[in-house]
Design a protein around this motif. Structure first.
Motif, short mmCIF file in Angstrom:
data_model
loop_
_atom_site.label_atom_id
_atom_site.label_comp_id
_atom_site.label_asym_id
_atom_site.label_seq_id
_atom_site.Cartn_x
_atom_site.Cartn_y
_atom_site.Cartn_z
N ASP A 283 31.96 40.97 39.73
CA ASP A 283 30.53 40.76 39.61
C ASP A 283 30.15 40.26 38.22
O ASP A 283 29.24 39.45 38.06
N ALA A 284 30.88 40.72 37.20
CA ALA A 284 30.52 40.38 35.82
C ALA A 284 31.02 39.00 35.41
O ALA A 284 30.34 38.26 34.69
N LEU A 285 32.23 38.62 35.87
CA LEU A 285 32.87 37.41 35.34
C LEU A 285 33.17 36.34 36.38
O LEU A 285 33.62 35.26 36.01
N GLY A 286 32.91 36.58 37.62
CA GLY A 286 33.39 35.62 38.63
C GLY A 286 32.53 35.56 39.85
O GLY A 286 31.32 35.57 39.71
N PRO A 287 33.21 35.53 40.99
CA PRO A 287 34.62 35.88 41.21
C PRO A 287 35.63 34.80 40.80
O PRO A 287 36.79 35.11 40.56
N LEU A 288 35.20 33.51 40.73
CA LEU A 288 36.09 32.45 40.27
C LEU A 288 35.67 32.02 38.87
O LEU A 288 34.48 31.86 38.59
N SER A 289 36.64 31.84 38.00
CA SER A 289 36.33 31.57 36.60
C SER A 289 37.44 30.74 35.97
O SER A 289 38.59 30.77 36.41
N ASP A 290 37.10 29.99 34.90
CA ASP A 290 38.13 29.28 34.15
C ASP A 290 38.64 30.10 32.98
O ASP A 290 39.41 29.63 32.16
N ALA A 291 38.21 31.38 32.91
CA ALA A 291 38.62 32.24 31.79
C ALA A 291 40.07 32.73 31.89
O ALA A 291 40.78 32.74 30.88
N PRO A 292 40.57 33.13 33.06
CA PRO A 292 41.92 33.69 33.11
C PRO A 292 43.00 32.65 32.81
O PRO A 292 42.84 31.48 33.16
N PRO A 293 44.09 33.06 32.20
CA PRO A 293 45.24 32.17 32.04
C PRO A 293 45.91 31.92 33.37
O PRO A 293 45.59 32.55 34.38
N ALA A 294 46.87 31.01 33.38
CA ALA A 294 47.55 30.62 34.62
C ALA A 294 48.29 31.80 35.25
O ALA A 294 48.79 32.68 34.56
N PHE A 295 48.36 31.78 36.59
CA PHE A 295 49.09 32.79 37.35
C PHE A 295 50.54 32.86 36.87
O PHE A 295 51.19 31.84 36.69
N PRO A 296 51.08 34.07 36.69
CA PRO A 296 50.44 35.38 36.90
C PRO A 296 50.03 36.06 35.59
O PRO A 296 49.95 37.28 35.50
N LEU A 297 49.76 35.27 34.55
CA LEU A 297 49.58 35.82 33.21
C LEU A 297 48.27 36.59 33.01
O LEU A 297 48.12 37.28 32.01
N ALA A 298 47.33 36.48 33.95
CA ALA A 298 46.06 37.19 33.78
C ALA A 298 46.21 38.70 33.90
O ALA A 298 45.37 39.46 33.42
N THR A 299 47.29 39.14 34.55
CA THR A 299 47.40 40.56 34.90
C THR A 299 47.57 41.49 33.70
O THR A 299 47.07 42.61 33.70
N ALA A 300 48.28 41.03 32.67
CA ALA A 300 48.61 41.92 31.55
C ALA A 300 47.37 42.44 30.84
O ALA A 300 47.26 43.63 30.54
N ALA A 301 46.42 41.55 30.58
CA ALA A 301 45.23 41.95 29.83
C ALA A 301 44.36 42.92 30.61
O ALA A 301 43.61 43.71 30.03
N LEU A 302 44.47 42.89 31.94
CA LEU A 302 43.66 43.77 32.79
C LEU A 302 44.28 45.16 32.96
O LEU A 302 43.56 46.12 33.24
N ALA A 303 45.59 45.26 32.79
CA ALA A 303 46.29 46.50 33.14
C ALA A 303 45.71 47.75 32.47
O ALA A 303 45.47 48.76 33.15
N PRO A 304 45.46 47.76 31.14
CA PRO A 304 44.93 48.97 30.54
C PRO A 304 43.50 49.30 30.99
O PRO A 304 43.12 50.47 31.07
N LEU A 305 42.72 48.27 31.30
CA LEU A 305 41.36 48.52 31.80
C LEU A 305 41.42 49.14 33.19
O LEU A 305 40.69 50.10 33.48
N LYS A 306 42.30 48.62 34.02
CA LYS A 306 42.47 49.20 35.36
C LYS A 306 42.87 50.66 35.27
O LYS A 306 42.29 51.52 35.94
N ALA A 307 43.86 50.95 34.42
CA ALA A 307 44.35 52.33 34.29
C ALA A 307 43.26 53.26 33.76
O ALA A 307 43.09 54.38 34.26
N ALA A 308 42.53 52.81 32.76
CA ALA A 308 41.49 53.65 32.16
C ALA A 308 40.36 53.93 33.14
O ALA A 308 39.88 55.08 33.24
N ALA A 309 39.93 52.92 33.88
CA ALA A 309 38.85 53.11 34.84
C ALA A 309 39.29 54.01 35.99
O ALA A 309 38.53 54.89 36.43
N GLU A 310 40.53 53.81 36.48
CA GLU A 310 41.00 54.62 37.60
C GLU A 310 41.14 56.09 37.21
O GLU A 310 40.96 56.96 38.06
N LYS A 311 41.43 56.37 35.94
CA LYS A 311 41.47 57.75 35.48
C LYS A 311 40.10 58.41 35.62
O LYS A 311 40.00 59.63 35.77
N ARG A 312 39.06 57.59 35.55
CA ARG A 312 37.69 58.10 35.70
C ARG A 312 37.22 58.02 37.16
O ARG A 312 36.05 58.25 37.44
#
Length: 344
Positions: A283-312
């Motif tokens: 909702d904040a950034l997309g769903p489609l955007s030119d911001a992410p790097p090429a597949f599959p490199l977008a995943t690394a930057a999201l990993a800690p955010l995913k983990a932190a949010a899921e803990k909550r």
């Protein structure tokens, strides 16, 4: 030829490989029920892949499928990575995450000579690919084991390409399908059409058996696909509540909510278009955007955010893949789901 003859299975049902929400338990259950169980391998380490193969071969004598990606690993682009992390900066600040501590990487490896060497002793009966096919040399090696080779086509042009390059069957992946689009001969999403528009065109265009995928959630959908010429059907989303699935509690809750009624194509999770449910990130950034790097490199930057949010207890940055039709999802054994899909 239908897929029962092609693969030596009892039911014309292929369980879609679903990376992140299943392992060998799902594949074994579906294969033992008479369908074709599948193991998604693109995110597995060599050690885990070997362990899963040992589990499958110890628990079933029926045919099974290994699924791999065939993407070309991108050259890291520092500017694109910086732009992506800048887009995520407000979220990092909110969760107290220092982006400088986050390593880069993709977490998804394409099929390779090393992987072929690892799986060769297990002689997989079926090997499927996403994003095209591997090199001619790797194809020859896979077929040398006696394996049948499948791959996804999202257009008639891709289906013809797969036939010309040695596939034994084509998966016609309609726009409704959850997870990554199999598109590989271009990146124009306007070429992507629905399953029941794509299927008869592919059936007419190629001589290979065609497996329908996307939006098929129950026995009526399977029957409709078969009436349009499908040799079999691949189903994923309907299996995601089964006890054999490793779907997270947050993902299971979303699948059983009104959110499952509205899915979108997004490239924010991995850098490549895939279908899933909306969340805060989309909702904040997309769903489609030119911001992410090429597949599959977008995943690394999201990993800690995913983990932190899921803990909550939040799925703000989670991977919530789902097809457009989650109506078939049931918390029943995968074997029972397979039989129901086959109309038994």
């Amino acid at each position: 030829m239908n897929i029962r003859e092609l693969f030596g299975i009892d039911l014309p049902i292929v369980q879609a490989p679903m990376a992140g929400v299943q392992g060998s338990a799902m594949a074994v259950a579906v294969s033992n029920a008479g369908g074709l169980g599948s193991l998604p391998c693109a995110m597995l380490t060599p050690e885990t892949l070997r362990s899963e193969l040992q589990a499958i071969t110890a628990q079933t004598t029926r045919p099974w499928n290994l699924n791999f990606f065939c993407h070309t690993p991108p050259v890291p682009d520092a500017a694109r990575e910086a732009r992506w992390r800048a887009a995520l900066a407000p979220f990092y600040a909110e969760y107290g995450i220092d982006p400088a501590t986050i390593p880069e990487g993709g977490g998804r490896a394409p099929f390779s000579e090393a992987i072929a060497e690892l799986i060769a002793p297990f002689r997989p009966p079926v090997v499927s690919f996403h994003f095209g096919l591997p090199s001619a040399a790797l194809m020859a090696r896979v077929k040398g084991w006696g394996a049948k080779v499948l791959s996804s086509a999202t257009t008639v042009e891709e289906a013809r390409w797969l036939e010309a390059h040695g596939a034994d069957a084509v998966i016609a992946q309609g726009l409704e399908a959850g997870g990554h689009r199999g598109i590989f001969l271009g990146d124009d999403l306007s070429t992507q059409i629905g399953t029941f528009a794509l299927l008869p065109q592919v059936v007419q265009a190629v001589k290979l058996p065609v497996i329908a995928a996307g939006g098929i959630a129950d026995a009526q959908g399977v029957a409709a696909a078969m009436a349009l010429g499908a040799a079999g059907v691949q189903v994923g989303t309907s299996y995601m509540l089964c006890p054999e699935a490793t779907t997270t509690a947050l993902h299971r809750a979303a699948l059983q909510s009104r959110r499952a009624e509205h899915t979108v194509l997004t490239n924010l999770i991995t850098g490549r278009p895939a279908r899933g449910m909306r969340n805060r990130l989309l909702d904040a950034l997309g769903p489609l955007s030119d911001a992410p790097p090429a597949f599959p490199l977008a995943t690394a930057a999201l990993a800690p955010l995913k983990a932190a949010a899921e803990k909550r207890g939040r799925d703000d940055f989670s991977t919530l893949w789902s097809g457009q039709n989650a109506s078939g999802c049931r918390a029943i054994a995968a074997a029972e789901m397979t039989r129901r899909l086959a109309g038994l």
